[in-house]
Design a protein around this motif. Sequence first.
Motif, PDB file in Angstrom:
ATOM      1  N   ASP A  68      -5.994  -6.387  -0.391  1.00  0.00           N
ATOM      2  CA  ASP A  68      -7.191  -6.331  -0.934  1.00  0.00           C
ATOM      3  C   ASP A  68      -8.101  -5.479  -0.325  1.00  0.00           C
ATOM      4  N   GLU A  69      -7.700  -5.162   1.307  1.00  0.00           N
ATOM      5  CA  GLU A  69      -8.501  -4.348   2.017  1.00  0.00           C
ATOM      6  C   GLU A  69      -7.485  -3.540   3.101  1.00  0.00           C
ATOM      7  N   LEU A  70      -7.836  -2.181   3.380  1.00  0.00           N
ATOM      8  CA  LEU A  70      -7.233  -1.628   4.182  1.00  0.00           C
ATOM      9  C   LEU A  70      -7.832  -1.243   5.390  1.00  0.00           C
ATOM     10  N   ILE A  71      -7.445  -1.494   6.661  1.00  0.00           N
ATOM     11  CA  ILE A  71      -8.453  -0.916   7.727  1.00  0.00           C
ATOM     12  C   ILE A  71      -7.351  -0.071   8.718  1.00  0.00           C
ATOM     13  N   LEU A  72      -7.599   1.375   8.675  1.00  0.00           N
ATOM     14  CA  LEU A  72      -6.452   2.358   9.081  1.00  0.00           C
ATOM     15  C   LEU A  72      -7.290   2.900  10.252  1.00  0.00           C
ATOM     16  N   THR A  73      -6.604   2.912  11.357  1.00  0.00           N
ATOM     17  CA  THR A  73      -7.249   3.529  12.851  1.00  0.00           C
ATOM     18  C   THR A  73      -6.338   4.612  12.968  1.00  0.00           C
ATOM     19  N   PRO A 110       6.660   6.814   7.619  1.00  0.00           N
ATOM     20  CA  PRO A 110       5.347   7.102   7.107  1.00  0.00           C
ATOM     21  C   PRO A 110       4.427   5.646   6.577  1.00  0.00           C
ATOM     22  N   LEU A 111       3.320   5.655   6.763  1.00  0.00           N
ATOM     23  CA  LEU A 111       2.435   4.602   6.247  1.00  0.00           C
ATOM     24  C   LEU A 111       2.564   4.322   5.101  1.00  0.00           C
ATOM     25  N   PHE A 112       2.578   5.300   4.243  1.00  0.00           N
ATOM     26  CA  PHE A 112       2.797   5.251   2.543  1.00  0.00           C
ATOM     27  C   PHE A 112       3.902   5.644   2.117  1.00  0.00           C
ATOM     28  N   LYS A 113       4.715   4.929   1.487  1.00  0.00           N
ATOM     29  CA  LYS A 113       6.044   5.575   1.111  1.00  0.00           C
ATOM     30  C   LYS A 113       5.796   6.185  -0.273  1.00  0.00           C
ATOM     31  N   ILE A 114       6.658   7.047  -0.803  1.00  0.00           N
ATOM     32  CA  ILE A 114       6.609   7.729  -1.926  1.00  0.00           C
ATOM     33  C   ILE A 114       6.961   6.579  -2.985  1.00  0.00           C
ATOM     34  N   GLY A 115       6.348   6.604  -4.045  1.00  0.00           N
ATOM     35  CA  GLY A 115       6.543   5.521  -5.142  1.00  0.00           C
ATOM     36  C   GLY A 115       5.724   5.752  -6.243  1.00  0.00           C
ATOM     37  N   ASP A 116       6.168   4.870  -7.370  1.00  0.00           N
ATOM     38  CA  ASP A 116       5.228   4.839  -8.557  1.00  0.00           C
ATOM     39  C   ASP A 116       4.191   3.856  -8.507  1.00  0.00           C
ATOM     40  N   TYR A 117       3.274   4.202  -7.805  1.00  0.00           N
ATOM     41  CA  TYR A 117       1.880   3.081  -7.543  1.00  0.00           C
ATOM     42  C   TYR A 117       0.877   4.023  -7.516  1.00  0.00           C
ATOM     43  N   GLN A 118      -0.322   3.492  -7.690  1.00  0.00           N
ATOM     44  CA  GLN A 118      -1.539   3.999  -7.275  1.00  0.00           C
ATOM     45  C   GLN A 118      -2.536   2.961  -7.010  1.00  0.00           C
ATOM     46  N   LEU A 119      -3.251   3.119  -5.801  1.00  0.00           N
ATOM     47  CA  LEU A 119      -4.561   2.399  -5.595  1.00  0.00           C
ATOM     48  C   LEU A 119      -5.870   3.126  -5.413  1.00  0.00           C
ATOM     49  N   ASP A 120      -6.854   2.580  -6.082  1.00  0.00           N
ATOM     50  CA  ASP A 120      -7.922   3.411  -6.120  1.00  0.00           C
ATOM     51  C   ASP A 120      -8.973   2.394  -5.091  1.00  0.00           C
ATOM     52  N   LEU A 121      -9.554   3.040  -3.951  1.00  0.00           N
ATOM     53  CA  LEU A 121     -10.151   2.427  -3.068  1.00  0.00           C
ATOM     54  C   LEU A 121     -11.761   2.885  -2.939  1.00  0.00           C
ATOM     55  N   SER A 122     -12.445   1.946  -2.253  1.00  0.00           N
ATOM     56  CA  SER A 122     -13.776   1.971  -2.040  1.00  0.00           C
ATOM     57  C   SER A 122     -14.203   2.086  -0.446  1.00  0.00           C
ATOM     58  N   LEU A 123     -14.772   3.054   0.007  1.00  0.00           N
ATOM     59  CA  LEU A 123     -14.913   2.920   1.463  1.00  0.00           C
ATOM     60  C   LEU A 123     -16.002   1.922   1.813  1.00  0.00           C
ATOM     61  N   LYS A 124     -15.567   1.090   2.706  1.00  0.00           N
ATOM     62  CA  LYS A 124     -16.435  -0.049   2.951  1.00  0.00           C
ATOM     63  C   LYS A 124     -17.354   0.476   4.506  1.00  0.00           C
ATOM     64  N   LEU A 162     -10.948   3.560   9.326  1.00  0.00           N
ATOM     65  CA  LEU A 162     -11.425   3.550   8.121  1.00  0.00           C
ATOM     66  C   LEU A 162     -11.402   2.246   7.450  1.00  0.00           C
ATOM     67  N   HIS A 163     -12.374   1.849   6.875  1.00  0.00           N
ATOM     68  CA  HIS A 163     -12.080   0.540   6.069  1.00  0.00           C
ATOM     69  C   HIS A 163     -12.376   0.700   4.732  1.00  0.00           C
ATOM     70  N   TYR A 164     -11.463   0.292   4.054  1.00  0.00           N
ATOM     71  CA  TYR A 164     -11.249   0.478   2.589  1.00  0.00           C
ATOM     72  C   TYR A 164     -11.164  -0.875   1.593  1.00  0.00           C
ATOM     73  N   LYS A 165     -11.818  -0.962   0.614  1.00  0.00           N
ATOM     74  CA  LYS A 165     -11.598  -2.182  -0.231  1.00  0.00           C
ATOM     75  C   LYS A 165     -10.783  -1.682  -1.421  1.00  0.00           C
ATOM     76  N   VAL A 166      -9.737  -2.258  -1.864  1.00  0.00           N
ATOM     77  CA  VAL A 166      -9.017  -1.955  -2.856  1.00  0.00           C
ATOM     78  C   VAL A 166      -9.795  -2.230  -4.182  1.00  0.00           C
ATOM     79  N   LYS A 167      -9.974  -1.405  -5.301  1.00  0.00           N
ATOM     80  CA  LYS A 167     -10.704  -1.626  -6.312  1.00  0.00           C
ATOM     81  C   LYS A 167      -9.536  -2.240  -7.292  1.00  0.00           C
ATOM     82  N   LYS A 168     -10.010  -3.305  -8.043  1.00  0.00           N
ATOM     83  CA  LYS A 168      -9.013  -4.296  -8.797  1.00  0.00           C
ATOM     84  C   LYS A 168      -9.574  -4.350 -10.071  1.00  0.00           C
TER      85      LYS A 168
END
Length: 177
Positions: A130-135, A146-160, A171-177
């Motif tokens: 639901d949320e990503l807080i990346l320092t 790697p933090l994010f592995k290569i794969g068949d997925y996509q997430l759209d994020l909104s900066l909180k 960086l604090h992001y909310k995942v758009k659902k």
Amino acid sequence: MKNQRKIVLFIAQSLDGYIATKGDSLDWLFKVEGEGDNGYSEFFETIDTILIGKRTYDWIMKHEKGQFPYQNKDCYVFSRSQLDDTNDVKFVNEDIVNFTHNLKKEEGKNIWIVGGGDLLHTFLKEKLVDELILTVAPTIIGEGIPLFKIGDYQLDLSLKGTRTFNQFVELHYKVKK
């Protein structure tokens, strides 16, 4: 209706997107000058449940010399093997999606995905985060885990929001659902 618990990733990474070196070292992270605990205590108060992959759990136990650092929280370690629970953790060997959906329905605070990469990859692919807080540390390590592995997925994020802790940027992001 009550708010559903959120699954939150709270993690540090190098500027080039790695969470550890190839040899699982975090030495690069501890060389960066931060500020206090870089927001960790504040975040830790927002959660009561922790999800960990078995490899990350083993790394923690080795580096913490057997002293589990997340006592007084409900801790679940995902493993492909059947293992006996300890006083600190319950080992989970079941479908991650069903387990997580049931966990989110329970009363409580937010849920923290500690790591590692394989577990996070599954959570991202299944759109469970639901949320990503990346320092971000001002370090380039060139190769590693790697933090994010290569794969068949996509997430759209909104900066909180963003914050700085001396040389670190959060960086604090909310995942758009």
